[in-house]
Enzyme design. Structure first.
Site, mmCIF file in Angstrom:
data_model
loop_
_atom_site.group_PDB
_atom_site.id
_atom_site.type_symbol
_atom_site.label_atom_id
_atom_site.label_comp_id
_atom_site.label_asym_id
_atom_site.label_seq_id
_atom_site.Cartn_x
_atom_site.Cartn_y
_atom_site.Cartn_z
ATOM 1 N N ARG A 208 3.890 -0.522 -4.819
ATOM 2 C CA ARG A 208 3.560 -1.000 -3.483
ATOM 3 C C ARG A 208 2.211 -1.710 -3.430
ATOM 4 N NH1 ARG A 208 6.740 0.971 0.445
ATOM 5 N NH2 ARG A 208 5.170 0.518 1.994
ATOM 6 N N HIS B 222 14.813 -37.565 -7.469
ATOM 7 C CA HIS B 222 13.958 -37.945 -6.339
ATOM 8 C C HIS B 222 12.550 -37.395 -6.491
ATOM 9 C CE1 HIS B 222 17.484 -39.586 -4.408
ATOM 10 N NE2 HIS B 222 18.115 -38.476 -4.751
ATOM 11 N N LYS C 188 11.377 -15.940 -11.033
ATOM 12 C CA LYS C 188 11.166 -14.841 -11.995
ATOM 13 C C LYS C 188 10.102 -15.240 -13.009
ATOM 14 C CE LYS C 188 12.490 -12.045 -10.459
ATOM 15 N NZ LYS C 188 13.122 -12.020 -9.208
ATOM 16 N N TRP D 107 -2.854 -2.556 -1.653
ATOM 17 C CA TRP D 107 -2.592 -3.992 -1.812
ATOM 18 C C TRP D 107 -3.479 -4.650 -0.770
ATOM 19 C CZ3 TRP D 107 -0.676 -8.174 1.007
ATOM 20 C CH2 TRP D 107 -0.292 -9.290 0.246
ATOM 21 N N GLU E 126 15.912 -18.872 -8.353
ATOM 22 C CA GLU E 126 15.600 -17.490 -8.723
ATOM 23 C C GLU E 126 15.041 -17.431 -10.151
ATOM 24 O OE1 GLU E 126 15.121 -14.856 -7.262
ATOM 25 O OE2 GLU E 126 15.386 -13.255 -8.714
ATOM 26 N N ASN F 143 -1.801 1.935 5.669
ATOM 27 C CA ASN F 143 -0.960 0.843 5.178
ATOM 28 C C ASN F 143 -0.633 -0.009 6.396
ATOM 29 O OD1 ASN F 143 2.535 0.874 4.092
ATOM 30 N ND2 ASN F 143 1.071 -0.762 4.161
ATOM 31 N N GLY F 144 -1.000 -1.296 6.369
ATOM 32 C CA GLY F 144 -0.727 -2.150 7.522
ATOM 33 C C GLY F 144 -1.935 -3.004 7.827
ATOM 34 N N GLU G 296 6.523 -15.528 -11.354
ATOM 35 C CA GLU G 296 5.899 -14.309 -10.832
ATOM 36 C C GLU G 296 5.487 -13.327 -11.927
ATOM 37 O OE1 GLU G 296 8.264 -12.152 -7.941
ATOM 38 O OE2 GLU G 296 10.066 -12.287 -9.152
ATOM 39 N N LYS H 60 5.823 -4.890 -4.223
ATOM 40 C CA LYS H 60 7.271 -4.852 -4.112
ATOM 41 C C LYS H 60 7.748 -4.854 -2.667
ATOM 42 C CE LYS H 60 11.360 -3.449 -6.168
ATOM 43 N NZ LYS H 60 11.639 -4.839 -6.495
ATOM 44 N N CYS I 272 0.858 -1.166 0.000
ATOM 45 C CA CYS I 272 0.000 0.000 0.000
ATOM 46 C C CYS I 272 0.908 1.234 0.000
ATOM 47 C CB CYS I 272 -0.931 0.118 1.180
ATOM 48 S SG CYS I 272 -2.124 -1.217 1.304
HETATM 49 C C1 G6P Z 1 8.462 -9.143 -2.518
HETATM 50 C C2 G6P Z 1 9.017 -8.739 -3.859
HETATM 51 C C3 G6P Z 1 10.273 -9.556 -4.178
HETATM 52 C C4 G6P Z 1 11.283 -9.418 -3.062
HETATM 53 C C5 G6P Z 1 10.691 -9.771 -1.704
HETATM 54 C C6 G6P Z 1 11.621 -9.390 -0.568
HETATM 55 O O1 G6P Z 1 7.968 -10.444 -2.592
HETATM 56 O O2 G6P Z 1 8.048 -8.926 -4.869
HETATM 57 O O3 G6P Z 1 10.833 -9.108 -5.398
HETATM 58 O O4 G6P Z 1 12.374 -10.249 -3.326
HETATM 59 O O5 G6P Z 1 9.469 -9.064 -1.500
HETATM 60 O O6 G6P Z 1 11.756 -8.008 -0.554
HETATM 61 P P1 G6P Z 1 12.964 -7.206 0.064
HETATM 62 O O7 G6P Z 1 12.654 -5.765 -0.187
HETATM 63 O O8 G6P Z 1 12.992 -7.538 1.526
HETATM 64 O O9 G6P Z 1 14.199 -7.662 -0.630
#
Ligand code: G6P
Length: 610
Positions: free
Chosen positions: A27, A506, A487, A74, A483, A100-101, A490, A605, A2
Site C-alpha cells: 500500500r 501518425h 507493465k 505512501w 498493458e 491514510n487519506g 512501471e 497498489k 498507506c
Molecule cells: C494502481 C496499481 C495498478 C492498478 C490500479 C487500479 O495504479 O498499481 O496495478 O491497476 O491502481 O487499481 P484497482 O485496484 O482499482 O484495479
C-alpha cells in the site's frame, strides 16, 4: 494507499505490528513507523524507506507495549522522510495517530492551530488532526469523543487509528473514504487497512463503512456512527488461506501471481459456465434479466490495468452483445457531467475495490440513477459493497504492485458478463456455446504459455539495454499493447508506449530505428493481415521486431526478429494468452536491471487518494 495496523491485547504489540505492516507494504513504502503505549507514555519509532529499515533501526530489543498502532506510508503531503513518517503525536505526547487519506483543509487548520499555540513537527496534512484531537482530549473528552470532535472539523478522506496514554488499552479508528476493518481475536483485537495484515491471527473481521468510528479494546469493540450511536455490524468470516498471501518459493509475488494464472482464471470461471444454454451463471449480479434488457448503453470505468481490461470489455460487449459501450478513466468520468440515466449500466472494474477515483465515479453514476455493477477481486471491499451487484474475480490476493492475475481474471469476468448480456440479446445459442467451450479450455492454454517462461527470460536478455520500447496491437490486442507497455515502464523504468498498430504511421513511426525494439501483439485473428502490413512498415525502417504470434504462424515468423507463440483461441479471448509473455518479459527485464518488482518506486497498489 498507506497501510495501518493496530493491536490491543495480551501480547507484545511490536512484533505483531511489524508483521502486519509487512503484509501491508504494497500500500506504500515511503516510510514506516509505530507507536506503543506503555507505562503511561507513548514510544514512537519511525524510519524513512521500507519496513526493513524500521526493523533494522529497532534492532533486536523491540519496544514494549501491549497496545500500539503502526503505519506504512505512501507520501501525499510532505517529503517521504522520517519526520513526516506516521504515527504523529500531539504537542505533549499524549496521543499518537496514523492516517491514510488526505485532509483537504489542512492549511487553514494548521494556521489556526499554530495561532492557538500548537507546535507542528512535520509537513503532513495528518498532523492537524492530531492537534485537533489533542485540544478536545486534554479538555477531558474521552478518546472517542475527541476523535469524533476532531474529525468533525476536517474535510477530506481518512482511515485513522489513534492511541492515547489516558486510555492505554484503547484504539479508536475511523473511516471516511479509506478502507479500515476491525479484526476480532481471542481476548485481543486489531484494526487494519486490509485483512492480509491480520490473517495470521484471526479470520473474523468487521468492515467499517464511511462515517463509522470503532472503539477497540482487548475484550470488546464497539462501532459507532459520527453521532456516537452504537451500530450493529455483521462479522465477516474470511476463508483466505495464509499461504495465498505468502510467496511460496517464488522470488517475487509478481512472478508467483503470473504463474498462478491458470488457476486464478479457473477460479474466476468456476461454476459460472452453462454449456448447454451457451451462457454464464452470475449469481451476484442482482439484476434480473428484465433489468438487463432495459439497458441501452454500458459505461465501463476504471483506472490503470483495470482500465485496460475495460477496453477489452468494450470490444466484447459491442461485438457480441451489440450494446453501445464506452470506457472512461474513472478520474475523468467523475469530474465531467457524464450522460447516464436509468438505462445506463455503469461497470466499475477494480482489483482492490478501493481505488478512490473508481469508487467516486460509481457513486456519481448511482447518484444520476444509473445501474451499477462491480468487477472486483477483494471480497467485502468498498466498491463491492456499494454497487448494486457484480462479479467477484476470485483470483486470490494480489500483492505485487503491478497487476497481473487480476487483469486476466477481469477479462474472463468480462467475457462471462458479455455472454450473459449477449445471450439476452444478439448472441445465438451456438455462438454462446462456442464462447463457453473456449473459456473452459482457457486455463490449460494459459498454462502452456506460462511453461514458456524460460524462453521469455532469454528474450528479456536482449532488451535489457533498451531505453524505449513500442508496443503495437490491433483490435482486441490493442489494449494488450497498452498493458504490456505499462507493465514494462512501471517495474523496469524503461520508457514504453502502447499504440494501435495502424496509428503508428501518425507519429511513433518517426522514432523507429535499429535501436528501437517494437513489440507486436499479433495473434491470428480478424485483423491479422492488417498487422502484418504494419510489421512490414517497421522492418522497412530498420526496426527490430519482436512478435507475440499464434502457434504455427509461419508468416510473421519470417518477418520477426524474435517471436513467442501462444495457442489459438477465439479472438475475444486472445488477450488472456497474449498478455502473459508481456508480463513475464517485463518481470525478467526488471529483475535483471535490479529493480524492486514487487514494490516499484513511487507506486502503490491500492490508490485510495484521488
Ligand atoms: C494502481 C496499481 C495498478 C492498478 C490500479 C487500479 O495504479 O498499481 O496495478 O491497476 O491502481 O487499481 P484497482 O485496484 O482499482 O484495479
Amino acid at each position: 494507499m498507506c497501510g495501518i495496523v493496530g493491536y490491543t491485547g495480551g501480547r507484545q504489540a511490536a512484533p505483531l505490528l511489524l508483521d502486519g505492516l509487512k503484509r501491508l507494504e504494497y500500500r506504500g513504502y515511503d516510510s514506516a513507523g509505530l507507536a506503543l503505549v506503555a507505562d503511561g507514555r507513548i514510544e514512537v519509532h519511525k524510519a524513512a524507506g521500507k519496513i526493513d529499515k524500521l526493523e533494522k533501526d529497532l534492532g533486536t530489543t523491540l519496544p514494549a507495549g501491549r497496545t500500539g498502532i503502526a503505519h506504512t506510508r505512501w507520501a501525499t503531503h510532505g517529503a517521504p522522510n522520517t519526520v513526516n513518517a506516521h504515527p504523529h503525536t500531539d504537542c505533549g505526547g499524549t496521543l499518537a495517530l496514523a492516517h491514510n487519506g488526505i485532509i483537504e483543509n489542512a492549511g487553514v487548520l494548521r494556521t489556526a492551530l499554530t495561532k492557538r499555540g500548537h507546535t507542528f513537527r512535520s509537513e503532513t496534512d495528518t498532523e492537524v488532526l492530531t492537534h485537533l484531537i489533542e485540544e478536545l482530549h486534554l479538555k477531558g473528552r474521552s478518546l472517542v469523543e475527541a476523535v469524533a470532535g476532531g474529525l468533525a472539523q476536517v474535510e477530506g478522506t481518512y482511515g485513522i487509528a489513534v492511541v492515547s496514554t489516558r486510555e492505554p488499552d484503547t484504539i479508536v479508528a475511523a473511516r471516511l473514504g479509506s478502507p479500515l476493518l476491525v479484526a476480532i481475536g481471542n481476548r485481543e483485537n486489531f484494526v487494519a487497512s486490509d485483512a492480509s495484515a491480520v490473517l495470521a491471527h484471526t479470520r473474523s473481521v468487521v468492515y467499517l463503512d464511511d462515517g463509522e468510528i470503532a472503539v477497540v479494546r482487548p475484550d470488546e469493540y464497539h462501532i459507532l456512527d459520527l453521532g456516537a450511536v452504537e451500530k450493529e455490524k455483521a462479522v465477516t468470516h474470511l476463508d483466505w488461506d495464509l499461504a495465498t498471501i505468502e510467496r511460496g518459493g517464488f522470488a517475487h509475488f509478481m512472478l508467483k501471481e503470473i504463474m498462478e494464472q491458470a488457476e486464478s482464471i479457473r477460479n474466476t470461471l468456476r461454476g459460472r459456465l452453462l454449456e448447454e444454454e451457451g451462457t454464464a451463471k452470475l449469481g451476484g449480479l442482482n439484476l434480473a434479466d428484465e433489468a438487463l434488457l432495459q439497458v441501452d448503453r454500458i459505461v465501463i470505468t476504471a483506472c490503470g490495468t483495470s482500465w485496460h481490461a475495460g477496453l477489452i470489455g468494450e470490444y466484447m460487449m459491442e461485438e457480441l452483445a451489440r450494446i453501445p459501450t464506452e470506457v472512461e478513466y474513472a478520474s475523468e468520468f467523475r469530474y465531467r457531467n457524464p450522460i447516464v440515466d436509468d438505462r445506463t449500466l455503469v461497470i466499475g472494474i477494480s482489483q482492490s475495490g478501493e481505488t478512490a477515483d473508481t469508487l467516486a465515479a460509481l457513486r456519481e453514476a448511482k447518484r444520476r440513477g444509473a445501474r451499477t455493477l462491480g468487477l472486483v477481486n477483494v471480497v467485502g471491499s468498498t466498491i463491492a459493497r456499494e454497487v448494486e451487484g457484480g462479479i467477484y474475480l476470485h483470483a486470490g490476493p494480489e500483492i505485487g504492485v503491478a497487476s497481473t492475475k487480476a487483469f486476466t481474471s477481469q477479462i474472463a469476468a468480462l467475457a462471462l458478463l458479455t455472454l450473459k448480456i449477449g445471450r439476452l440479446r444478439a448472441l445465438s445459442i451456438l455462438q454462446g456455446r462456442e464462447v463457453v467451450r473456449a473459456l473452459a479450455r482457457l486455463p490449460d492454454l494459459v498454462q502452456r504459455v506460462l511453461d514458456k517462461a524460460p524462453e521469455v527470460e532469454g528474450l528479456a536478455e536482449r532488451l535489457l539495454r533498451a531505453t524505449n520500447v513500442l508496443y503495437l496491437g490491433r483490435g482486441y490486442n490493442f489494449p494488450v499493447a497498452l498493458e504490456g507497455a505499462l507493465k514494462l515502464k512501471e517495474i523496469s523504468y524503461i520508457h514504453a508506449e502502447g499504440y494501435p498498430a495502424a496509428e503508428m504511421k501518425h507519429g511513433p513511426i518517426a522514432l523507429i530505428d535499429d535501436l528501437m525494439p517494437v513489440l507486436f501483439v499479433a495473434p491470428k485473428d480478424a485483423v491479422y493481415q492488417k498487422i502484418v502490413s504494419n510489421v512490414e512498415e517497421v522492418k522497412a525502417r530498420g526496426g527490430r521486431v519482436i512478435a507475440v504470434v499464434t502457434e504455427g504462424d509461419t508468416g510473421l515468423a519470417a518477418l520477426a526478429d524474435q517471436r513467442i507463440e501462444v495457442p489459438e483461441t477465439l479472438d475475444l479471448l486472445t488477450p488472456i494468452l497474449t498478455v502473459l509473455p508481456l508480463q513475464l518479459l517485463a518481470y525478467y527485464i526488471a529483475v535483471r536491471r535490479g529493480c524492486n518488482v514487487d514494490q516499484p518506486r513511487n507506486l502503490a497498489k491500492s490508490v485510495t487518494v484521488e
